[in-house]
Write a protein that holds these residues in place. Sequence first.
Motif, mmCIF file in Angstrom:
data_model
loop_
_atom_site.group_PDB
_atom_site.id
_atom_site.type_symbol
_atom_site.label_atom_id
_atom_site.label_comp_id
_atom_site.label_asym_id
_atom_site.label_seq_id
_atom_site.Cartn_x
_atom_site.Cartn_y
_atom_site.Cartn_z
ATOM 1 N N ASP A 175 1.055 -1.137 0.122
ATOM 2 C CA ASP A 175 0.028 -0.124 0.095
ATOM 3 C C ASP A 175 0.857 1.168 0.085
ATOM 4 O O ASP A 175 1.258 1.632 0.904
ATOM 5 C CB ASP A 175 -0.958 -0.031 1.227
ATOM 6 C CG ASP A 175 -1.907 1.218 1.119
ATOM 7 O OD1 ASP A 175 -1.980 2.013 0.306
ATOM 8 O OD2 ASP A 175 -2.780 1.055 2.144
ATOM 9 N N PRO A 176 1.283 1.595 -1.155
ATOM 10 C CA PRO A 176 2.293 2.771 -1.357
ATOM 11 C C PRO A 176 1.690 4.115 -0.506
ATOM 12 O O PRO A 176 2.397 5.062 -0.133
ATOM 13 C CB PRO A 176 2.361 3.145 -2.692
ATOM 14 C CG PRO A 176 1.847 1.912 -3.517
ATOM 15 C CD PRO A 176 0.970 1.286 -2.494
ATOM 16 N N MET A 177 0.621 4.372 -0.640
ATOM 17 C CA MET A 177 -0.081 5.560 0.153
ATOM 18 C C MET A 177 0.056 5.368 1.726
ATOM 19 O O MET A 177 0.263 6.465 2.282
ATOM 20 C CB MET A 177 -1.634 5.656 -0.244
ATOM 21 C CG MET A 177 -1.878 5.920 -1.500
ATOM 22 S SD MET A 177 -1.236 7.546 -2.182
ATOM 23 C CE MET A 177 -2.188 8.795 -1.403
ATOM 24 N N ASN A 178 -0.065 4.556 2.197
ATOM 25 C CA ASN A 178 0.009 4.259 3.742
ATOM 26 C C ASN A 178 1.567 3.664 4.029
ATOM 27 O O ASN A 178 2.058 3.998 5.321
ATOM 28 C CB ASN A 178 -0.978 3.367 4.425
ATOM 29 C CG ASN A 178 -2.303 3.748 4.119
ATOM 30 O OD1 ASN A 178 -2.568 5.123 4.326
ATOM 31 N ND2 ASN A 178 -3.457 3.122 3.660
ATOM 32 N N ASP A 179 2.291 3.311 3.236
ATOM 33 C CA ASP A 179 3.519 2.675 3.581
ATOM 34 C C ASP A 179 4.591 2.949 2.205
ATOM 35 O O ASP A 179 4.797 2.097 1.779
ATOM 36 C CB ASP A 179 3.398 1.070 3.681
ATOM 37 C CG ASP A 179 4.737 0.526 4.208
ATOM 38 O OD1 ASP A 179 5.613 1.234 4.601
ATOM 39 O OD2 ASP A 179 5.259 -0.686 3.874
ATOM 40 N N PRO A 180 4.521 4.280 2.228
ATOM 41 C CA PRO A 180 5.531 4.672 1.129
ATOM 42 C C PRO A 180 6.995 4.460 1.369
ATOM 43 O O PRO A 180 7.760 4.430 0.372
ATOM 44 C CB PRO A 180 5.431 6.233 0.972
ATOM 45 C CG PRO A 180 5.286 6.885 2.515
ATOM 46 C CD PRO A 180 4.219 5.566 3.132
ATOM 47 N N MET A 181 7.497 4.308 2.477
ATOM 48 C CA MET A 181 8.966 4.019 2.685
ATOM 49 C C MET A 181 9.214 2.607 2.041
ATOM 50 O O MET A 181 10.467 2.366 1.580
ATOM 51 C CB MET A 181 9.209 3.905 4.242
ATOM 52 C CG MET A 181 9.055 5.303 4.848
ATOM 53 S SD MET A 181 10.057 6.659 3.888
ATOM 54 C CE MET A 181 11.638 5.934 4.379
ATOM 55 N N THR A 182 8.407 1.470 2.172
ATOM 56 C CA THR A 182 8.580 0.374 1.506
ATOM 57 C C THR A 182 8.739 0.411 -0.145
ATOM 58 O O THR A 182 9.523 -0.180 -0.455
ATOM 59 C CB THR A 182 7.598 -0.790 1.964
ATOM 60 O OG1 THR A 182 7.379 -0.872 3.204
ATOM 61 C CG2 THR A 182 7.826 -2.050 1.316
ATOM 62 N N PHE A 183 7.889 1.313 -0.614
ATOM 63 C CA PHE A 183 7.828 1.250 -2.061
ATOM 64 C C PHE A 183 9.401 2.343 -2.317
ATOM 65 O O PHE A 183 9.732 1.857 -3.396
ATOM 66 C CB PHE A 183 6.673 2.198 -2.599
ATOM 67 C CG PHE A 183 6.379 2.108 -3.931
ATOM 68 C CD1 PHE A 183 5.565 1.038 -4.394
ATOM 69 C CD2 PHE A 183 6.889 3.029 -4.738
ATOM 70 C CE1 PHE A 183 5.192 0.929 -5.676
ATOM 71 C CE2 PHE A 183 6.664 2.813 -6.145
ATOM 72 C CZ PHE A 183 5.950 1.815 -6.443
ATOM 73 N N LEU A 184 9.550 3.056 -1.571
ATOM 74 C CA LEU A 184 11.081 3.878 -1.791
ATOM 75 C C LEU A 184 12.145 2.952 -1.812
ATOM 76 O O LEU A 184 12.783 2.984 -2.457
ATOM 77 C CB LEU A 184 11.106 4.954 -0.604
ATOM 78 C CG LEU A 184 12.197 5.623 -0.794
ATOM 79 C CD1 LEU A 184 12.517 6.395 -2.182
ATOM 80 C CD2 LEU A 184 12.453 6.745 0.325
ATOM 81 N N GLY A 185 11.950 2.171 -0.658
ATOM 82 C CA GLY A 185 13.084 1.053 -0.425
ATOM 83 C C GLY A 185 13.264 0.128 -1.745
ATOM 84 O O GLY A 185 14.106 -0.128 -2.415
ATOM 85 N N ILE A 186 12.045 -0.256 -2.197
ATOM 86 C CA ILE A 186 12.123 -1.210 -3.688
ATOM 87 C C ILE A 186 12.689 -0.315 -4.788
ATOM 88 O O ILE A 186 13.369 -0.826 -5.454
ATOM 89 C CB ILE A 186 10.491 -1.592 -3.904
ATOM 90 C CG1 ILE A 186 10.258 -2.505 -2.809
ATOM 91 C CG2 ILE A 186 10.413 -2.293 -5.214
ATOM 92 C CD1 ILE A 186 8.564 -2.812 -3.057
ATOM 93 N N SER A 187 12.093 1.011 -4.795
ATOM 94 C CA SER A 187 12.690 1.626 -6.026
ATOM 95 C C SER A 187 14.296 1.760 -5.716
ATOM 96 O O SER A 187 14.953 1.894 -6.739
ATOM 97 C CB SER A 187 11.795 3.249 -5.767
ATOM 98 O OG SER A 187 10.567 3.046 -6.029
ATOM 99 N N LEU A 188 14.778 2.192 -4.657
ATOM 100 C CA LEU A 188 16.182 2.246 -4.668
ATOM 101 C C LEU A 188 16.801 1.233 -4.710
ATOM 102 O O LEU A 188 18.020 1.045 -5.417
ATOM 103 C CB LEU A 188 16.511 3.206 -3.269
ATOM 104 C CG LEU A 188 15.766 4.579 -2.902
ATOM 105 C CD1 LEU A 188 16.310 4.937 -1.562
ATOM 106 C CD2 LEU A 188 16.203 5.440 -4.098
ATOM 107 N N SER A 189 16.329 -0.157 -4.363
ATOM 108 C CA SER A 189 17.064 -1.021 -4.550
ATOM 109 C C SER A 189 17.246 -1.494 -6.014
ATOM 110 O O SER A 189 18.119 -2.070 -6.482
ATOM 111 C CB SER A 189 16.335 -2.248 -3.747
ATOM 112 O OG SER A 189 16.198 -2.128 -2.299
ATOM 113 N N LEU A 190 15.924 -1.249 -6.588
ATOM 114 C CA LEU A 190 15.893 -1.417 -8.334
ATOM 115 C C LEU A 190 17.195 -0.650 -8.833
ATOM 116 O O LEU A 190 17.744 -0.963 -9.945
ATOM 117 C CB LEU A 190 14.659 -1.230 -8.857
ATOM 118 C CG LEU A 190 13.479 -2.274 -8.454
ATOM 119 C CD1 LEU A 190 12.263 -1.925 -8.686
ATOM 120 C CD2 LEU A 190 14.097 -3.787 -8.954
ATOM 121 N N GLY A 191 17.119 0.772 -8.362
ATOM 122 C CA GLY A 191 18.198 1.466 -9.044
ATOM 123 C C GLY A 191 19.489 1.068 -8.661
ATOM 124 O O GLY A 191 20.585 0.944 -9.792
#
Length: 664
Positions: free
Chosen positions: A454-470
Amino acid sequence: MAISDMQKVHMAVHKTISDEVMGRIQKLGCCQFIARSHESVDERDIAPLRTRLRKIEELLGEARFVSRFLEPFATEKGSGLARAMGDMPSYSLDALSKVASEDTFKTTSCKLRDLEKRLSDARTGMSRVTGLVAQLKPLAQLPYSLDFYTTGTEETAGNLFSVPLAQADALKSALGGALGEMLDLYALPTSEKDTSQLFSVIFPREKAADVQNAMHDITASRIDVPAQLKDTAANELVRLDEEYGELKLSEETVVDEITAMANDAYKECQLFSDYWTIQKNRADALIDGEQTEQILLVSFWIPKTCMARFTQATSLYQDLIDVVTTDPEEGELPPTLLRNKGLAEPMEPLITMYGTPTYGAFDPTGIVTPFFYLFFGMCFGDAGYGLVIAGILLLILMRKPVTGTLKKFLVILTVSNLMAVVVGTLTFSWFGDSITAFPFLSFLKPLGALQVLDPMNDPMTFLGISLSLGFIQILVGLFIAMRENIRSGNKFAAFADQGGWVIFLCGLVLLGLSSAGMLPLPTSLAGAIAAVGAIILVATQGREKPSIFGKLFSGVMSLYNVTGYLGDVLSYSRLLALGLGSAAVGMVINLLCNLVAGAGPVGIVLAVVIFVVGHTFSIAVNILGAFVHSLRLQYVEFFGKFYEASGEDFTPLTMSTQYVKLTD
């Protein structure tokens, strides 16, 4: 994920069959001809070919004239988008050659040249008359013939002056004092809006100098009357009005003639242009070769995989041609032809937009493909949006005979939007929060069981996935650069320049994760890995410096580049930003719909309008952002680590057409 191996072909062909052989090669569409120097060529040998090429260029120039001239008149031109979608007439080359008749087209072109001249003459005449009318209207109440002010008579002459109203009396006084009773002075009537007044001055011819002296201190502008106007201004205006009517009728007649033939002539021009463009391309390839009295010598690049087709196509002429094939010489750079399969093939135009890979270097298309599709899906991030766009694009691809770059682009968007469906399903985003926002969609709530984030309520997890992919993509770029160094024999550079950074960066990431308790790894071990990478960099990055101090200083300072890698990784946070933006816009639109829906039937209608218009706008804005930013991550953050884009596009001699589809 490959670049086609090229061979250079040297071909000698007897001139009697050279055009026929080149026609077969042109149909193959896999040979890029190499221009030769003509310094040692006898111009007499290539004179016939130059004459032919000049004739073709003249014909194409005439086709450009016809196309440009008929553009405003033709109503059945066919749009560029329709042609890109494959909506074009089909012809065989033989049929096209018969339709694109040189004699017929010249007849059409000559007639259009004549019509253009007549139209130009009519419009020039109308413009001339309009200008004369504008000059004469202020003189409409002048009672004298206009030839008084041009040729005059044997004893009298005349002038017309425009004088500011404040100096009108001064003009009367000055001329009256200078000429007395020998002056005929007529003041044309004025209106309240006029700031100046026109005067007619008629005087004895021998008094012209006295008139000029009298006007010396007066601000006045002399009005010149065109010499062809003889009668009074009122009569001339009547005559000009009649002349304008005749010219207008002539223009309308010519326009009707042009319009009557515009559609057929425009289509004829398109066919003619395509056929003679094919002939011009063939003649250009012929003239690129070396000529003797009887032999044509040409060289071209051809993919090795196409050699069998070339041999088969020219087998009929084996007694009159001689072919020698060679591999590229050392230092020679053949053109680059990308050969990818599956979902990677459509990505090729996006790769070459950045720059064509150097021949023999690494083709990044296959590596970029999964990253781009995944990043687009994360940025767009809505399953409803993805389904709508993917459905429309699939319908176009199935129903329209789209080919070439446009087809590849549509496939990219289709797959990217299907990836957005996957991401939207995992984040439970269907037109924003429509499933939970609108009660009548409650039957779709079981789809929520597929939600894993749930990116709206848990944006940090989504951010972690984004940075990991980068971080993973940047490491992939370093590994590709390492592979290229090893392949070119520079193993030390692979170890020092890429290996050191891989070890150092991985060590720093492991150290950060273990320190935060996110990874069951001793911090001492992670620190040791980072230290090994740092030692490698310090010891090797200054190796080109002459002194020991310079080597050491440059090595230490190279560690500062870690900030560049940090910035690159942080750039991938845009995946979170765009994903959240798409979801937030959808939620706001749904909120507005719910707010107005409670106002009765009118509110429901308004809510439907807001839903359709709002989500359409959201799709348009977010699909553009998702595409651009996903591509930017490849161009800026990824390609900068390894990509050599100094290649030359493979541009073979082909039967390329713009307006028709060749069936053979």
